[in-house]
Design an enzyme around this catalytic site. Structure first.
Site, PDB file in Angstrom:
ATOM      1  CG  LEU A 220      -1.616  -1.255   1.684  1.00 53.73           C
ATOM      2  CD1 LEU A 220      -2.465  -0.984   2.918  1.00 53.73           C
ATOM      3  CD2 LEU A 220      -2.473  -1.812   0.566  1.00 53.73           C
ATOM      4  CB  CYS A 221       0.929   4.044   1.014  1.00 57.49           C
ATOM      5  SG  CYS A 221       1.277   5.775   1.378  1.00 57.49           S
ATOM      6  CB  ILE A 222       5.553   5.149   0.112  1.00 55.99           C
ATOM      7  CG1 ILE A 222       6.912   5.521  -0.516  1.00 55.99           C
ATOM      8  CG2 ILE A 222       5.758   4.615   1.528  1.00 55.99           C
ATOM      9  CD1 ILE A 222       6.823   6.206  -1.875  1.00 55.99           C
TER      10      ILE A 222
ATOM     11  CB  THR B 127      -4.133  -0.062  -3.591  1.00 56.16           C
ATOM     12  OG1 THR B 127      -5.228   0.825  -3.917  1.00 56.16           O
ATOM     13  CG2 THR B 127      -3.954  -0.072  -2.088  1.00 56.16           C
TER      14      THR B 127
END
Length: 217
Positions: A137-139, A191
């Protein structure tokens, strides 16, 4: 589904600016449980790069341990990442937060030339070799790109980060809230979450879509 899918969830501390993003971590755990899976939380037993005051954004003159801080989110039920074995799990998941890019690797400072925590690298490579799913997720997809290279993933639509991911050999796909990129060949699901200006409900959607995709494999 004959038995519960077992997820290893790897945290990088506690708090978006110097550790794991707590909403992403918590909602990922909620999604695993809600969708009939189980999880064990891991973190490396190392010092955080630094400690940030989450009100002011200023650095604080103290030292904290990634494993000890991540244990706050895990409610104490956590294991040292060096004790992770790919044989014990069906999937591995990395929530985001700056801690991923400061503690699990040095992407926040060194970009494409970042160094990766050895325990995180070993865990990722072991799961990939075993052809088991990897969620990020994210970074966190930046960490995946650095370790695994030629994979397809997303961090949303930030052009600078996307360019760095491409420079590390990966293929970046632009996405918006809740959308996932599923690299079928490598079983990697990503995502953007808070790499976009997201609400907590949108974070929940993204985490849930990653977990459900992994569960279906």
């Amino acid at each position: 589904m004959n038995s519960k899918k077992k997820f290893a969830v790897v945290l990088a501390g506690s708090g978006v600016y110097d550790g794991s993003e707590i909403h992403e971590a918590t909602l990922a755990l909620y999604s695993i449980s809600k969708n009939g899976g189980s999880y064990q939380i891991f973190a490396p037993n190392i010092n955080q790069y630094h400690v940030i005051n989450h009100i002011t954004g200023e650095e604080m003159p103290e030292t904290r341990n990634v494993l000890v801080e991540a244990a706050r989110i895990a409610r104490g039920d956590i294991k040292d990442l060096k004790d992770f074995s790919a044989d014990d799990f069906d999937a591995i998941l990395f929530p985001g937060g700056f801690g991923v890019a400061k503690n699990l690797c040095t992407f926040a400072f060194d970009g494409v030339d970042c160094k990766v925590n050895p325990d995180a690298e070993l865990a990722l490579k072991a799961m990939h070799k075993a052809k088991k799913p990897i969620g990020a997720l994210c970074i966190s997809p930046a960490l995946i790109a650095k370790v695994l290279g030629e994979v397809e993933l997303t961090i949303g639509e930030d052009e600078e980060t996307a360019a760095a991911i491409t420079a590390m050999g990966a293929t970046h796909v632009t996405t918006t809230h809740g959308e996932i990129v599923f690299d079928k060949e490598n079983k990697i699901v990503t995502t953007p979450c808070y790499m976009l200006d997201a609400s907590i409900a949108q974070i929940g959607d993204g985490a849930d879509n990653v977990v459900k995709t992994i569960m279906a494999l």
